[in-house]
Design a protein around this motif. Structure first.
Motif, PDB file in Angstrom:
ATOM      1  N   LYS A   1       0.822  -1.210   0.000  1.00 43.42           N
ATOM      2  CA  LYS A   1       0.000   0.000   0.000  1.00 43.42           C
ATOM      3  C   LYS A   1       0.856   1.260   0.000  1.00 43.42           C
ATOM      4  O   LYS A   1       0.416   2.308  -0.466  1.00 43.42           O
ATOM      5  CB  LYS A   1      -0.947   0.004   1.196  1.00 43.42           C
ATOM      6  CG  LYS A   1      -2.100  -0.955   1.028  1.00 43.42           C
ATOM      7  CD  LYS A   1      -3.048  -0.876   2.199  1.00 43.42           C
ATOM      8  CE  LYS A   1      -4.220  -1.797   2.017  1.00 43.42           C
ATOM      9  NZ  LYS A   1      -5.187  -1.731   3.118  1.00 43.42           N
ATOM     10  N   GLN A   2       2.077   1.164   0.524  1.00 43.99           N
ATOM     11  CA  GLN A   2       2.989   2.307   0.542  1.00 43.99           C
ATOM     12  C   GLN A   2       3.782   2.439  -0.761  1.00 43.99           C
ATOM     13  O   GLN A   2       4.595   3.332  -0.898  1.00 43.99           O
ATOM     14  CB  GLN A   2       3.949   2.216   1.725  1.00 43.99           C
ATOM     15  CG  GLN A   2       3.264   2.403   3.054  1.00 43.99           C
ATOM     16  CD  GLN A   2       4.198   2.169   4.239  1.00 43.99           C
ATOM     17  OE1 GLN A   2       5.247   1.542   4.120  1.00 43.99           O
ATOM     18  NE2 GLN A   2       3.791   2.671   5.385  1.00 43.99           N
ATOM     19  N   GLY A   3       3.535   1.540  -1.708  1.00 42.34           N
ATOM     20  CA  GLY A   3       4.139   1.680  -3.017  1.00 42.34           C
ATOM     21  C   GLY A   3       5.215   0.684  -3.387  1.00 42.34           C
ATOM     22  O   GLY A   3       5.831   0.819  -4.444  1.00 42.34           O
ATOM     23  N   TYR A   4       5.462  -0.322  -2.552  1.00 45.80           N
ATOM     24  CA  TYR A   4       6.461  -1.329  -2.915  1.00 45.80           C
ATOM     25  C   TYR A   4       5.994  -2.020  -4.191  1.00 45.80           C
ATOM     26  O   TYR A   4       4.856  -2.499  -4.264  1.00 45.80           O
ATOM     27  CB  TYR A   4       6.635  -2.339  -1.775  1.00 45.80           C
ATOM     28  CG  TYR A   4       7.856  -3.209  -1.940  1.00 45.80           C
ATOM     29  CD1 TYR A   4       9.118  -2.702  -1.666  1.00 45.80           C
ATOM     30  CD2 TYR A   4       7.747  -4.506  -2.405  1.00 45.80           C
ATOM     31  CE1 TYR A   4      10.247  -3.495  -1.826  1.00 45.80           C
ATOM     32  CE2 TYR A   4       8.864  -5.301  -2.578  1.00 45.80           C
ATOM     33  CZ  TYR A   4      10.121  -4.790  -2.284  1.00 45.80           C
ATOM     34  OH  TYR A   4      11.227  -5.566  -2.461  1.00 45.80           O
ATOM     35  N   PRO A   5       6.830  -2.097  -5.232  1.00 50.61           N
ATOM     36  CA  PRO A   5       6.340  -2.500  -6.552  1.00 50.61           C
ATOM     37  C   PRO A   5       6.370  -3.993  -6.870  1.00 50.61           C
ATOM     38  O   PRO A   5       5.938  -4.370  -7.954  1.00 50.61           O
ATOM     39  CB  PRO A   5       7.293  -1.756  -7.483  1.00 50.61           C
ATOM     40  CG  PRO A   5       8.590  -1.738  -6.731  1.00 50.61           C
ATOM     41  CD  PRO A   5       8.188  -1.577  -5.278  1.00 50.61           C
TER      42      PRO A   5
ATOM     43  N   VAL B   1      -2.923  -0.354  -7.125  1.00 53.44           N
ATOM     44  CA  VAL B   1      -3.204  -0.834  -5.776  1.00 53.44           C
ATOM     45  C   VAL B   1      -4.671  -0.634  -5.425  1.00 53.44           C
ATOM     46  O   VAL B   1      -5.326   0.295  -5.897  1.00 53.44           O
ATOM     47  CB  VAL B   1      -2.310  -0.158  -4.706  1.00 53.44           C
ATOM     48  CG1 VAL B   1      -0.863  -0.580  -4.875  1.00 53.44           C
ATOM     49  CG2 VAL B   1      -2.432   1.341  -4.741  1.00 53.44           C
TER      50      VAL B   1
ATOM     51  N   GLU C   1      -7.789   0.936  -7.539  1.00 58.89           N
ATOM     52  CA  GLU C   1      -7.413   1.514  -8.832  1.00 58.89           C
ATOM     53  C   GLU C   1      -7.753   0.510  -9.921  1.00 58.89           C
ATOM     54  O   GLU C   1      -7.505  -0.682  -9.773  1.00 58.89           O
ATOM     55  CB  GLU C   1      -5.910   1.804  -8.903  1.00 58.89           C
ATOM     56  CG  GLU C   1      -5.452   3.001  -8.139  1.00 58.89           C
ATOM     57  CD  GLU C   1      -3.950   3.231  -8.297  1.00 58.89           C
ATOM     58  OE1 GLU C   1      -3.564   4.402  -8.333  1.00 58.89           O
ATOM     59  OE2 GLU C   1      -3.179   2.256  -8.358  1.00 58.89           O
TER      60      GLU C   1
ATOM     61  N   LYS D   1      -0.338   7.668 -15.755  1.00 57.88           N
ATOM     62  CA  LYS D   1       1.022   7.447 -15.261  1.00 57.88           C
ATOM     63  C   LYS D   1       2.062   7.933 -16.273  1.00 57.88           C
ATOM     64  O   LYS D   1       3.067   8.536 -15.893  1.00 57.88           O
ATOM     65  CB  LYS D   1       1.237   5.968 -14.922  1.00 57.88           C
ATOM     66  CG  LYS D   1       0.447   5.542 -13.693  1.00 57.88           C
ATOM     67  CD  LYS D   1       0.621   4.085 -13.377  1.00 57.88           C
ATOM     68  CE  LYS D   1      -0.233   3.728 -12.166  1.00 57.88           C
ATOM     69  NZ  LYS D   1       0.407   2.825 -11.263  1.00 57.88           N
TER      70      LYS D   1
ATOM     71  N   GLU E   1       9.256   0.844 -12.593  1.00 60.38           N
ATOM     72  CA  GLU E   1       8.516   0.861 -11.334  1.00 60.38           C
ATOM     73  C   GLU E   1       8.449   2.254 -10.721  1.00 60.38           C
ATOM     74  O   GLU E   1       7.450   2.609 -10.100  1.00 60.38           O
ATOM     75  CB  GLU E   1       9.155  -0.115 -10.339  1.00 60.38           C
ATOM     76  CG  GLU E   1       8.848  -1.562 -10.599  1.00 60.38           C
ATOM     77  CD  GLU E   1       9.703  -2.219 -11.686  1.00 60.38           C
ATOM     78  OE1 GLU E   1       9.621  -3.442 -11.836  1.00 60.38           O
ATOM     79  OE2 GLU E   1      10.442  -1.516 -12.406  1.00 60.38           O
TER      80      GLU E   1
ATOM     81  N   GLY F   1       5.504   3.854 -12.093  1.00 58.76           N
ATOM     82  CA  GLY F   1       4.272   3.075 -12.063  1.00 58.76           C
ATOM     83  C   GLY F   1       4.013   2.256 -13.312  1.00 58.76           C
ATOM     84  O   GLY F   1       2.895   1.799 -13.528  1.00 58.76           O
TER      85      GLY F   1
END
Length: 172
Positions: free
Chosen positions: A25-29, A76, A79, A89, A114, A117
């Motif tokens: 959720k914090q953006g780890y791809p 995530v 989306e 993006k 990444e 995005g």
């Protein structure tokens, strides 16, 4: 023309067995193979939907059942992984670079996988030329480079778009 090649009706459904929800959720791809309960058979580059340990919707991305990165995250939670999201993006990446560089800078990385995005997809600009690179089998099967090239042509004064194929050759 769609930015995503996959024509599958339903995404591959995956479930985490390890608690990585907060990271994602914090953006780890990335989602590694050992984070998942099962690795169902599906072609590399298939769309994937990932749920957390409790069954909650967590992420969408591209699936690679044989690589160490089982899923490269493109979206995530709620989306919607579609052309509107990908276009947004790409436009955000272009706006960021346009804010950083002036007309004297004619060579730079426009898309940084990444970081922008668009996992596994990079684009370098050299004057009037663009070079696209796909990092691995899953991105090569997922991204529609013709659609990305069309987007580049619409947004920039590009004469040529080249696709650099990945080389697995090792040098000494």
């Amino acid at each position: 023309m769609s930015f995503i090649l996959s024509d599958q009706k339903e995404p591959v459904r995956l479930k985490l067995v390890r608690e990585r929800t907060r990271m994602l959720k914090q953006g780890y791809p990335w989602i590694y193979r050992d984070w998942l309960k099962d690795l169902p058979p599906a072609p590399a580059g298939s769309r994937a939907m990932v749920r957390d340990k409790d069954g909650g919707l967590l992420a969408f991305g591209m699936y690679d059942p044989t690589g160490p990165l089982a899923v490269r995250v493109c979206a995530v939670e709620r989306e919607k992984l579609d052309d509107d999201l990908i276009r947004a993006k790409l436009d955000a990446a272009l706006s960021l670079r346009q804010a950083l560089f002036d007309e004297r800078t004619n060579g730079f990385r426009l898309l940084n996988g990444e970081g922008d995005g668009v996992p596994g997809l990079t684009c370098d600009l050299y004057g009037q030329h663009a070079v696209l690179k796909l990092d691995g089998d899953a991105p090569a099967a997922f991204w529609n480079v013709d659609a990305v090239a069309d987007w580049l042509g619409e947004r920039l004064s590009i004469s040529n778009v080249f696709l650099k194929h990945r080389s697995d050759a090792k040098t000494r």
